[in-house]
Write a protein that holds these residues in place. Structure first.
Motif, mmCIF file in Angstrom:
data_model
loop_
_atom_site.group_PDB
_atom_site.id
_atom_site.type_symbol
_atom_site.label_atom_id
_atom_site.label_comp_id
_atom_site.label_asym_id
_atom_site.label_seq_id
_atom_site.Cartn_x
_atom_site.Cartn_y
_atom_site.Cartn_z
ATOM 1 N N MET A 34 0.835 -1.214 0.000
ATOM 2 C CA MET A 34 0.000 0.000 0.000
ATOM 3 C C MET A 34 0.866 1.260 0.000
ATOM 4 S SD MET A 34 -3.368 -0.599 0.060
ATOM 5 C CE MET A 34 -4.238 0.608 1.032
ATOM 6 N N SER A 35 1.963 1.214 0.747
ATOM 7 C CA SER A 35 2.845 2.387 0.802
ATOM 8 C C SER A 35 3.477 2.665 -0.560
ATOM 9 C CB SER A 35 3.924 2.188 1.865
ATOM 10 O OG SER A 35 4.836 1.163 1.470
ATOM 11 N N LEU A 36 3.796 1.588 -1.305
ATOM 12 C CA LEU A 36 4.352 1.758 -2.650
ATOM 13 C C LEU A 36 3.288 2.263 -3.626
ATOM 14 C CD1 LEU A 36 6.497 -1.503 -2.976
ATOM 15 C CD2 LEU A 36 7.310 0.806 -2.466
ATOM 16 N N ARG A 37 2.094 1.696 -3.513
ATOM 17 C CA ARG A 37 1.007 2.042 -4.446
ATOM 18 C C ARG A 37 0.567 3.496 -4.297
ATOM 19 N NH1 ARG A 37 -1.190 1.924 -9.252
ATOM 20 N NH2 ARG A 37 -3.458 2.108 -9.233
ATOM 21 N N TYR A 38 0.479 3.967 -3.042
ATOM 22 C CA TYR A 38 -0.037 5.314 -2.803
ATOM 23 C C TYR A 38 1.067 6.348 -2.565
ATOM 24 C CZ TYR A 38 -4.600 3.154 -2.711
ATOM 25 O OH TYR A 38 -5.744 2.475 -3.072
ATOM 26 N N GLY A 39 2.317 5.919 -2.582
ATOM 27 C CA GLY A 39 3.428 6.869 -2.530
ATOM 28 C C GLY A 39 3.651 7.495 -1.178
ATOM 29 N N PHE A 40 3.832 6.668 -0.126
ATOM 30 C CA PHE A 40 4.099 7.223 1.204
ATOM 31 C C PHE A 40 5.465 7.918 1.254
ATOM 32 C CE2 PHE A 40 1.153 4.318 3.938
ATOM 33 C CZ PHE A 40 0.068 4.812 3.236
ATOM 34 N N ASP A 41 6.471 7.265 0.653
ATOM 35 C CA ASP A 41 7.837 7.802 0.733
ATOM 36 C C ASP A 41 8.403 8.228 -0.613
ATOM 37 O OD1 ASP A 41 7.951 7.184 3.533
ATOM 38 O OD2 ASP A 41 8.252 5.076 2.969
ATOM 39 N N GLU A 42 7.699 7.910 -1.684
ATOM 40 C CA GLU A 42 8.159 8.266 -3.036
ATOM 41 C C GLU A 42 6.947 8.395 -3.948
ATOM 42 O OE1 GLU A 42 10.159 4.799 -4.884
ATOM 43 O OE2 GLU A 42 9.734 3.768 -3.000
ATOM 44 N N GLU A 43 7.174 8.553 -5.253
ATOM 45 C CA GLU A 43 6.064 8.669 -6.205
ATOM 46 C C GLU A 43 5.240 7.379 -6.228
ATOM 47 O OE1 GLU A 43 5.009 11.243 -8.301
ATOM 48 O OE2 GLU A 43 6.340 12.420 -7.025
ATOM 49 N N PRO A 44 3.893 7.467 -6.360
ATOM 50 C CA PRO A 44 3.068 6.258 -6.436
ATOM 51 C C PRO A 44 3.529 5.350 -7.569
ATOM 52 C CG PRO A 44 1.685 8.207 -6.210
ATOM 53 C CD PRO A 44 3.088 8.698 -6.437
ATOM 54 N N MET A 45 3.480 4.037 -7.335
ATOM 55 C CA MET A 45 3.966 3.073 -8.320
ATOM 56 C C MET A 45 2.799 2.298 -8.935
ATOM 57 S SD MET A 45 7.295 1.642 -6.232
ATOM 58 C CE MET A 45 7.765 0.478 -7.488
ATOM 59 N N THR A 46 3.007 1.805 -10.161
ATOM 60 C CA THR A 46 2.003 0.985 -10.839
ATOM 61 C C THR A 46 2.075 -0.442 -10.291
ATOM 62 O OG1 THR A 46 3.534 0.329 -12.589
ATOM 63 C CG2 THR A 46 2.241 2.348 -12.950
#
Length: 366
Positions: free
Chosen positions: A127-139
């Motif tokens: 979820m953190s990768l998908r919604y961009g907690f620490d960086e740009e949201p990822m596909t």
């Protein structure tokens, strides 16, 4: 993303300058330092347009000058969305990308804490990768490559995580105004459903109205068209009609099929007198005129069982399973009803129409 944000900021900056110029000009008018005509000239509009703009709070001027469009505002606000805003939008099933969701989050850290408590370590990481907690949201594809799995598995992890967060026991902890949000969304969805139902009803009514108007216009023109069409067929052009009949018809001024069909009984009797070999029955066969059916014949046709017709086995079985066993039962169905019968395809429907036509019957019209 950074490029788009810079472009949006430039548009906002330009809009700010334009609006400051407009405000300054209006200030000079209020201070009697400028006339309305001079102000209109400075803004590039006519004095009449200026008067109209003052009534409408210069909304048309702002629109024409393209100072800041609705799309610009929406895009700028979307760039301000936080990862938590995007999660909230997906939790509440707001799928339209052009809609914003304004939520109240008292403490973002507490929101993250509740998420960690609710989700597994892997689910929270995805979820953190998908919604961009620490960086740009990822596909899904990029996340799959990072964690070493297929993108479909990533999609399933995201959906499962959202279901967990969507549960009322969790949502009440995430959002201080959860009851208010759910009530508002229920009202919105109910309104949207009613609107869609009304729109469909309107389309159906409009379509039916057009069909009826078409039929009315057709009914008006059909007799005239029929007359013109039938006049095109001259009796002498029909090879099956004997030459002596043609000559006798000419003597009676009957030259076309229309003339013959319009002739009264006296004319036909006169034809039989001057042309002894003439036969009305034979003429009806040549012109394919079907004789009127008697009541007894009609009743027999209506009761006629399908088992005694030459209908195909597939069509017969499909009708039998639906409780249709006679020609009369078929005449009680519309073409739309026929299409709803299980295992009855377009070819079967055509076969049924041909069968009914053979017995001078037809399907029920809508």
């Amino acid at each position: 993303m950074a490029g788009r944000k810079n472009t949006n900021k430039e548009k906002i900056e330009k809009a700010k300058k334009e609006l400051e110029t407009l405000s300054a000009i209006l200030g000079e008018i209020l201070d009697d330092a400028m006339t309305q005509t001079e102000a209109a000239r400075k803004l590039g509009i006519t004095p009449q347009e200026f008067r109209h703009e003052t009534i409408g709070n210069f909304t048309n001027y702002v629109k024409k000058k393209n100072i800041l469009t609705e799309d610009d505002i929406l895009t700028y606000l979307k760039d301000m969305e936080t990862p938590l805003d995007r999660i909230a939008k997906d939790m509440f099933n707001i799928t339209d990308k052009n809609k914003l969701l304004i939520i109240e989050i008292d403490d973002p850290d507490d929101f993250i804490y509740v998420m960690k408590e609710t989700l597994t370590e892997k689910q929270f990481y995805v979820m953190s990768l998908r919604y961009g907690f620490d960086e740009e949201p990822m596909t899904y594809q990029k996340i799959g490559e990072r964690i070493g799995t297929q993108k479909e598995w990533v999609r399933q992890i995201i959906n499962k995580s959202l279901r967990k967060l969507r549960h009322p026991s969790c949502s009440r902890r995430l959002f201080p105004n959860y009851p208010k949000y759910t009530k508002a969304l229920q009202t919105y969805k109910t309104t949207e459903r009613i609107y869609l139902t009304m729109e469909n009803e309107y389309i159906n009514a409009s379509t039916e109205c057009k069909r009826m108007l078409h039929n009315i216009e057709l009914a008006k023109t059909t007799p005239e068209l029929k007359e013109q069409f039938e006049k095109l067929f001259y009796l002498e052009d029909i090879p099956e009609i004997p030459d002596e009949w043609i000559a006798s018809f000419h003597d009676l001024h009957i030259t076309s099929v229309y003339d013959y069909l319009s002739a009264d009984e006296n004319k036909i009797k006169e034809m039989q007198d001057i042309c002894p070999g003439f036969s009305v029955t034979e003429m009806e066969k040549i012109l394919d005129i079907k004789p009127p059916i008697t009541r007894k014949e009609f009743v027999c046709c209506m009761r006629f069982p399908l088992t005694e017709t030459e209908i195909s086995t597939r069509t017969f079985n499909a009708l039998r399973r639906s409780g249709i066993n006679t020609l009369g039962q078929l005449t009680q169905l519309t073409e739309s009803d026929l299409k709803k019968v299980r295992n009855l395809g377009p070819k079967c429907c055509e076969e049924i129409k041909e069968l009914l036509e053979k017995y001078n019957l037809q399907l029920l019209e809508k």
